[in-house]
Each structure stands twice: as C-alpha cells, then as structure tokens.
Design a protein around this motif. Structure first.
Motif, PDB file in Angstrom:
ATOM      1  N   ILE A 203       0.863  -1.181   0.000  1.00 13.80           N
ATOM      2  CA  ILE A 203       0.000   0.000   0.000  1.00 13.80           C
ATOM      3  C   ILE A 203       0.893   1.221   0.000  1.00 13.80           C
ATOM      4  CG2 ILE A 203      -1.829   1.214   1.207  1.00 13.80           C
ATOM      5  CD1 ILE A 203      -2.555  -1.398   2.562  1.00 13.80           C
ATOM      6  N   VAL A 205       0.815   4.957   0.029  1.00 17.00           N
ATOM      7  CA  VAL A 205      -0.150   5.998   0.353  1.00 17.00           C
ATOM      8  C   VAL A 205       0.320   7.363  -0.126  1.00 17.00           C
ATOM      9  CG1 VAL A 205      -1.446   7.079   2.226  1.00 17.00           C
ATOM     10  CG2 VAL A 205      -0.845   4.672   2.369  1.00 17.00           C
ATOM     11  N   ARG A 226       6.207   2.053   5.537  1.00 17.36           N
ATOM     12  CA  ARG A 226       5.776   2.515   4.215  1.00 17.36           C
ATOM     13  C   ARG A 226       6.753   2.028   3.161  1.00 17.36           C
ATOM     14  NH1 ARG A 226       2.611   8.235   4.423  1.00 17.36           N
ATOM     15  NH2 ARG A 226       1.293   7.741   6.198  1.00 17.36           N
ATOM     16  N   LEU A 248      -8.805   3.989   2.204  1.00 19.46           N
ATOM     17  CA  LEU A 248      -7.820   4.979   1.749  1.00 19.46           C
ATOM     18  C   LEU A 248      -7.991   5.183   0.247  1.00 19.46           C
ATOM     19  CD1 LEU A 248      -4.667   3.613   3.642  1.00 19.46           C
ATOM     20  CD2 LEU A 248      -6.068   5.560   4.313  1.00 19.46           C
ATOM     21  N   THR A 251      -4.888   5.779  -2.101  1.00 19.38           N
ATOM     22  CA  THR A 251      -3.749   4.888  -2.024  1.00 19.38           C
ATOM     23  C   THR A 251      -3.523   4.152  -3.341  1.00 19.38           C
ATOM     24  OG1 THR A 251      -2.702   3.229  -0.627  1.00 19.38           O
ATOM     25  CG2 THR A 251      -4.932   2.783  -1.293  1.00 19.38           C
TER      26      THR A 251
END
Length: 409
Positions: A203, A205, A226, A248, A251
């Motif tokens: 993911i 973001v 991240r 999200l 994302t």
C-alpha cells in the motif's frame, strides 16, 4: 525476601552508617540514573524525559525501602515489588528480553555497594559489619531481580497470546523464511490461516494515514511502515483491494501474482521494487499495479549496479552523442530491437517519416558497427536499453554524469 523484618542483628555501627545515608538518597539516585543512562544506550534519554523519571523512581524507591528494612522499620515490599514487576512486564511488552534492564539493576547494585564501602571506610566500620550489610544488599537486589523476572514472564505470556503481536511475528517469519512450525504457531495465535496461494501487496499511500489492520478483518494481515505490506488469500484479493480503497481512496496498491507462503519474502522484493520503479517513472502510476504486467522491468532493475555498469560498457557510443541525438537514437534502436520491423513500421510507431528512421539507422550502424550482428551483444543491448531508457525519459541523468566523470579523470 519476606515481609518479616529479620535484620535486628545488624550491628549498631552499620545501622548508624545507613542512617547517615538517608539524606543523600535523592542525590545518589539522580547520580545513579545518569550513570545507567550513560552506560546503557537502550535506556538513554534526556533528564526531563519519561525514561529518566522511571529509572530515577525505581532507584530512589529501592534505596528508601532497603534502608528502612535494614534499620528494622516496618516497611512493606508490596509497592516496590509491584513497580519492578511492571518494569519487567513493560520490557516484555515491547518485545525485549531482560538483558538491558538486568544490567541496569546490577549496575545500580554495584554502584551502591561501592558507595557503602566508601562510607564504611570513612566510619571505620568493621569487616563483619560491612559483610552483614553486603549480604543484606545482595539478598535485596536478588529479590528485585526476581520481581523483574516474574513481570517479564507474565508480559511475555500475554504478548505471545496477543493477536496483533502474533500477526507482526507471523509477517516477520514469512519475510525471513522462518521455520514452518513457528509460522503455524503464530498463524494460530493470529487467527489467520496461511493460504495455499498468497497475494503479496504494498500500500503506497499518497498523503494519507496508514491502513489500520482491523479494517481488513481476518481476510488479510497488514504490516507496518511505508509501503505497508498486505498478505491475503489470492482468491480474496479483489475483495481486500476494494476494502483498502474504501478506507484509503488515494492509495496505490501494487501486488504480485499468487505465490506460495515460502516465496513471500521474494514476492515482497518484487512488489517493493515495483513501487520504487513507479516513483522513478519507469512504471506508470495507476491506482492498482499488477506486477505480472511489469515482470521484465522488475527483473531488469533487480541489480541497479549491474545495469549501470552494463550501460557504461554497451552504450558508450550513445553517451558520446549530444543529448538530442542520444535521445532519438536510443528510442529508435530500442524499437528496432524489440520489434525488428521495417523502417516504415518503426516510423509509424515513432510518428516520424520513414526516411528519418533510415537516417537514424545509418547513424546507429556507424556507432555500433558489426556488434549489431552479434546475438549475445544484441540481447544484452536490448535489456540494458529497456531498463535505461525509461529512466532517462523520467529525467534520471546519473548514467550520463557517470560517463562524463570517467572521461574527465
């Protein structure tokens, strides 16, 4: 050490010495706290920080209780025992063993014993009296060490049964090729059955917070950091992907093709490499990126140092060209290497006149000559251009800067 006071036999001279130490407890505790933080980097911190206050409180309270009990006062151990058990429990809760906290305890014991020996010498305390104090000190700190151990054991048990912790451990095991039995144990605690076929996703973001693990329920497990790691049953990926997007919306989800649990670590490398290539503009930005579509790019960028070295060796004739010439010649050469089409077909692909392609091809032959008839050279040339041209288009000038720097030496 029990609640019963059993130190009436402590010589009067030793009791007097300990009484004289009472006004110094605060200063001694402060000094010892600074020494602990200086000696043990894991416990370091500012003097106005929470960690300093915790260490100071433990040392100060321990000294107070020790002196009280040594002087025969009815001072219970309950509060101090509870404090040290909580300290052990807290260490276990963070996943650390008892090594650091026990080293701190032993350091304080040694510092306090050194101080008592100095006081004994100043007060001409007999060897027998000093030995009695030393035995009492040793028993007292052994008791505190036992409380730390009890707290740590309790914390470790609770941590081992915590679903969130178990999921973190399971991820670590899968990413490091852990023992299958350990994987099975942590998966059971984590309440997540390891699927036969797993989808590994990242993911990435854009300006949003991290995904909360609870959002995906039991269908997937979510890592930290991240990009965030997501593991799920390959058959459930579409549903998991939808849930991620709902949580999200901005994302980007980059995912690999279905793999076995034993290949999770490798799949994570592929996925994170794809994320890097998106940021480098080699792979176009899309809401969902399927690594299966970009296997060649992921493979070619697996060894960036080798790509850079091959570029310097194989593309030297192009690097010597002007920036504009290098751009149009590399683009034309890559299309020819990938398609082996005629000049008109390549021209249509590039949106130029066929004669322009012929002119460029003439220059390419001047630069590379007979090497273009060597199958091994052509294969390597195709791969290095396919890996390098997208970087150049995205503005990466490192290949050319390296070429210039080597020529200036």
């Amino acid at each position: 050490m029990t609640e019963t006071q059993d130190h009436e036999t402590l010589p009067g001279s030793a009791q007097w010495m300990l009484t004289s130490l009472e006004p110094q407890v605060k200063d001694v505790a402060e000094t010892m706290t600074r020494r602990v933080q200086s000696a043990l980097t894991d416990l370091a911190g500012p003097v106005d920080g929470r960690r300093y206050r915790l260490i100071y409180t433990a040392i100060h309270n321990a000294m107070r209780v020790f002196i009280d009990r040594a002087l025969g006062r009815s001072t219970p151990m309950t509060a101090l025992d509870d404090l040290f058990r909580k300290m052990g429990y807290r260490e276990a809760g963070t996943g650390r063993d008892r090594t650091t906290i026990e080293r701190a305890l032993h350091l304080v014991q040694n510092e306090l014993w050194d101080l008592l020996r100095v006081l004994a010498a100043d007060n001409e305390l007999s060897a027998g009296a000093l030995n009695a104090v030393g035995e009492m000190l040793s028993d007292f700190f052994a008791h505190l060490d036992e409380q730390l151990a009890l707290g740590h054991e309790s914390g470790t048990t609770d941590r081992n049964q915590d679903v969130g912790v178990a999921r973190d451990r399971l991820i670590d095991l899968l990413l490091t090729g852990g023992d299958p039995d350990a994987v099975s144990t942590q998966a059971s605690i984590a309440r997540w059955e390891v699927p036969e076929r797993i989808t590994v996703a990242a993911i990435d973001v854009d300006g949003e917070g991290e995904l909360e693990p609870g959002v995906l329920g039991r269908e997937a497990i979510v890592g930290k950091g991240r990009p965030q790691l997501v593991l799920c049953d390959a058959a459930a990926f579409e549903d998991v992907s939808r849930q991620i997007k709902e949580a999200l919306p901005r994302t980007r989800i980059t995912h690999c093709w279905p793999i076995a649990a034993a290949d999770v670590a490798e799949a994570w490398k592929w996925v994170t490499r794809a994320v890097e290539l998106v940021h480098s503009h080699v792979i176009p930005k899309r809401p969902v990126i399927d690594c299966a579509r970009y296997r060649t790019e992921i493979w070619l960028h697996a060894e960036p140092v080798m790509r850079r070295q091959l570029a310097q060796e194989l593309l030297e004739p192009l690097f010597a060209e002007s920036e504009n010439s290098r751009e149009i010649l590399s683009e034309t050469l890559l299309v020819w290497l990938e398609t082996r089409e005629s000049a008109p077909a390549i021209a249509a692909k590039l949106g130029v006149h066929p004669q322009t392609v012929r002119y460029r091809w003439k220059r390419i032959n001047e630069l590379f000559g007979e090497a273009l008839h060597d199958p091994d050279f052509v294969i390597q040339l195709t791969l290095v251009l396919k890996a390098s041209v997208p970087l150049w288009i995205a503005g990466d000038q490192s290949d050319f800067q390296l070429y210039r720097s080597t020529r200036e030496r």
